[in-house]
Design an enzyme around this catalytic site. Structure first.
Site, PDB file in Angstrom:
ATOM      1  N   GLU A 192      40.166 -19.569 -16.527  1.00 19.31           N
ATOM      2  CA  GLU A 192      39.842 -17.633 -15.072  1.00 19.31           C
ATOM      3  C   GLU A 192      40.472 -17.697 -15.058  1.00 19.31           C
ATOM      4  O   GLU A 192      42.224 -18.309 -15.134  1.00 19.31           O
ATOM      5  CB  GLU A 192      39.078 -18.739 -13.118  1.00 19.31           C
ATOM      6  CG  GLU A 192      39.350 -19.577 -13.134  1.00 19.31           C
ATOM      7  CD  GLU A 192      38.404 -20.239 -11.980  1.00 19.31           C
ATOM      8  OE1 GLU A 192      37.139 -19.227 -11.882  1.00 19.31           O
ATOM      9  OE2 GLU A 192      38.704 -21.414 -11.392  1.00 19.31           O
ATOM     10  N   LYS A 213      33.842 -24.377  -3.707  1.00 13.67           N
ATOM     11  CA  LYS A 213      35.402 -23.796  -3.012  1.00 13.67           C
ATOM     12  C   LYS A 213      35.779 -23.592  -1.449  1.00 13.67           C
ATOM     13  O   LYS A 213      35.542 -23.138  -0.801  1.00 13.67           O
ATOM     14  CB  LYS A 213      34.417 -21.794  -3.189  1.00 13.67           C
ATOM     15  CG  LYS A 213      35.818 -20.907  -2.693  1.00 13.67           C
ATOM     16  CD  LYS A 213      34.497 -19.306  -3.115  1.00 13.67           C
ATOM     17  CE  LYS A 213      35.417 -17.538  -2.184  1.00 13.67           C
ATOM     18  NZ  LYS A 213      36.583 -17.965  -3.408  1.00 13.67           N
ATOM     19  N   ARG A 262      25.760 -20.625  -2.913  1.00 15.55           N
ATOM     20  CA  ARG A 262      26.951 -21.364  -3.307  1.00 15.55           C
ATOM     21  C   ARG A 262      28.285 -21.883  -1.718  1.00 15.55           C
ATOM     22  O   ARG A 262      28.772 -23.024  -2.564  1.00 15.55           O
ATOM     23  CB  ARG A 262      28.257 -20.395  -3.585  1.00 15.55           C
ATOM     24  CG  ARG A 262      29.063 -20.751  -4.487  1.00 15.55           C
ATOM     25  CD  ARG A 262      30.053 -20.318  -5.548  1.00 15.55           C
ATOM     26  NE  ARG A 262      30.774 -18.758  -4.284  1.00 15.55           N
ATOM     27  CZ  ARG A 262      31.325 -17.777  -4.852  1.00 15.55           C
ATOM     28  NH1 ARG A 262      32.054 -17.549  -6.289  1.00 15.55           N
ATOM     29  NH2 ARG A 262      31.797 -17.505  -3.963  1.00 15.55           N
TER      30      ARG A 262
HETATM   31  N1  PMP Z   1      37.526 -17.532  -9.548  1.00 21.95           N
HETATM   32  C1  PMP Z   1      38.113 -17.861  -8.400  1.00 21.95           C
HETATM   33  C2  PMP Z   1      39.338 -19.454  -8.090  1.00 21.95           C
HETATM   34  C3  PMP Z   1      37.846 -17.613  -6.887  1.00 21.95           C
HETATM   35  O1  PMP Z   1      38.563 -17.500  -5.965  1.00 21.95           O
HETATM   36  C4  PMP Z   1      37.206 -15.806  -6.798  1.00 21.95           C
HETATM   37  C5  PMP Z   1      36.897 -15.366  -5.921  1.00 21.95           C
HETATM   38  N2  PMP Z   1      37.748 -14.883  -5.502  1.00 21.95           N
HETATM   39  C6  PMP Z   1      36.205 -16.072  -8.099  1.00 21.95           C
HETATM   40  C7  PMP Z   1      36.773 -16.561  -9.554  1.00 21.95           C
HETATM   41  C8  PMP Z   1      35.380 -15.327  -8.511  1.00 21.95           C
HETATM   42  O2  PMP Z   1      34.154 -15.210  -7.838  1.00 21.95           O
HETATM   43  P1  PMP Z   1      33.272 -13.865  -7.299  1.00 21.95           P
HETATM   44  O3  PMP Z   1      32.963 -13.278  -8.247  1.00 21.95           O
HETATM   45  O4  PMP Z   1      32.441 -15.209  -6.427  1.00 21.95           O
HETATM   46  O5  PMP Z   1      33.843 -13.753  -6.163  1.00 21.95           O
END
Ligand code: PMP
Length: 285
Positions: free
Chosen positions: A184, A151, A52
């Site tokens: 989200e 990200k 990622r």
């Molecule tokens: N959405 C956002 C905006 C995030 O920053 C994160 C990670 N903190 C997630 C979802 C969750 O992602 P992950 O399960 O890969 O930590």
């Protein structure tokens, strides 16, 4: 030994770990990052996180100077050096230092930084009783402006929404997309359970494709729970039987109220608890 921070293959103490004030990571949030967990001295889904990171970098035209195989070794080495059995890793790659103008092509020496630290978790009682959400008025970045799949080091979109949540007394806030659909939370993905089925917004709702989200979808399928990635609105959360959030730091945490309305009976539901257990087993297996 004190905490050791990795910068471009070298280790520094926390006080000596420094980068240039001309770095575009600082000047413009120009860079990418990952947040990962260490369980029992091992990094959970390291490869998925690195893939990622590479995809985020590709999307913003940033060449990561360390090959993926080398960075895999370096992350593991940094964890071992810091001797933390349980913890959190922040891995970031900046554009590097350049001139004060925007031009990223004048930047050289991208900085690859690995910070291994203890993890701050949500309070245990939120896992028992569930957390409350508010809907932020700040919408998630429009995918045509800056894809939420990247990200990036520019997290202002999420920070503004987080501020709204905290001011309303909530540790997380729900973010909608530019169409008014559920996207989200500020640092977590969102799921609901309705009539025994597990639903979550699709990637094209403009979300980060969470590593935890994907793990939970796999766990649900293995448990024979039907999973559906589908567009949803706040209405779907109001009429859901259960709701929970997922993230590397949060793991699987129940959400029991949204904007002052109970979700289901206002208590963590059985499928949420089942997936929370299954996830805790998975990360330690
Ligand atoms: N959405 C956002 C905006 C995030 O920053 C994160 C990670 N903190 C997630 C979802 C969750 O992602 P992950 O399960 O890969 O930590």
């Amino acid at each position: 030994m004190s905490q050791q921070i990795y910068i471009n293959g070298e280790y520094f103490s926390k006080d000596d770990a420094k980068i240039s004030v001309y770095d575009h990571g600082l000047l413009y949030g120009d860079g990418v990052f990952e947040g990962m967990r260490i369980y029992g001295g091992r990094v959970f889904r390291l490869h998925e996180h690195l893939v990622r990171l590479w995809e985020s970098a590709a999307s913003i035209g940033l060449q990561i100077p360390t090959p993926l195989e080398q960075l895999t070794l370096d992350v593991n080495q940094c964890v071992a050096t810091n001797g933390l059995d349980e913890g959190y890793i922040r891995l970031l790659v900046t554009r590097g230092s350049g001139a004060l103008g925007l031009d990223p092509f004048r930047c050289s020496n991208p900085q690859v930084i690995i910070i291994v630290d203890k993890i701050t978790l949500y309070p245990e009682e939120l896992y028992e009783h569930g957390l409350e959400l508010v809907t932020a008025s700040t919408i998630r970045n429009h995918p045509a402006a800056l894809s939420p799949r990247v990200k990036s080091l520019n997290y202002l979109n999420n920070i503004l929404a987080k501020m709204e949540g905290l001011k309303a007394g909530c540790v997380e806030a729900l973010m909608l997309n530019h169409k008014g659909e559920v996207a989200e939370c500020t640092g977590d993905n969102v799921f609901i359970v309705k009539a025994g089925r597990l639903l979550t917004p699709p990637i094209d709702a403009g979300i980060l494709e969470g590593i935890t989200r994907n793990a939970v979808l796999e766990l649900a399928r293995e448990a024979g729970i039907e999973t559906i990635e589908t567009t949803m609105t706040r209405h779907d959360l109001f009429i859901a039987d259960e709701c929970f959030l997922t993230g590397s730091a949060a793991e699987v945490i129940p959400a029991v109220r949204l904007d002052g309305r109970n979700i289901g009976d206002g208590k963590p539901g059985p499928i949420t608890m089942q997936l929370n257990e299954a996830y805790r087993e998975l990360v330690r297996s």
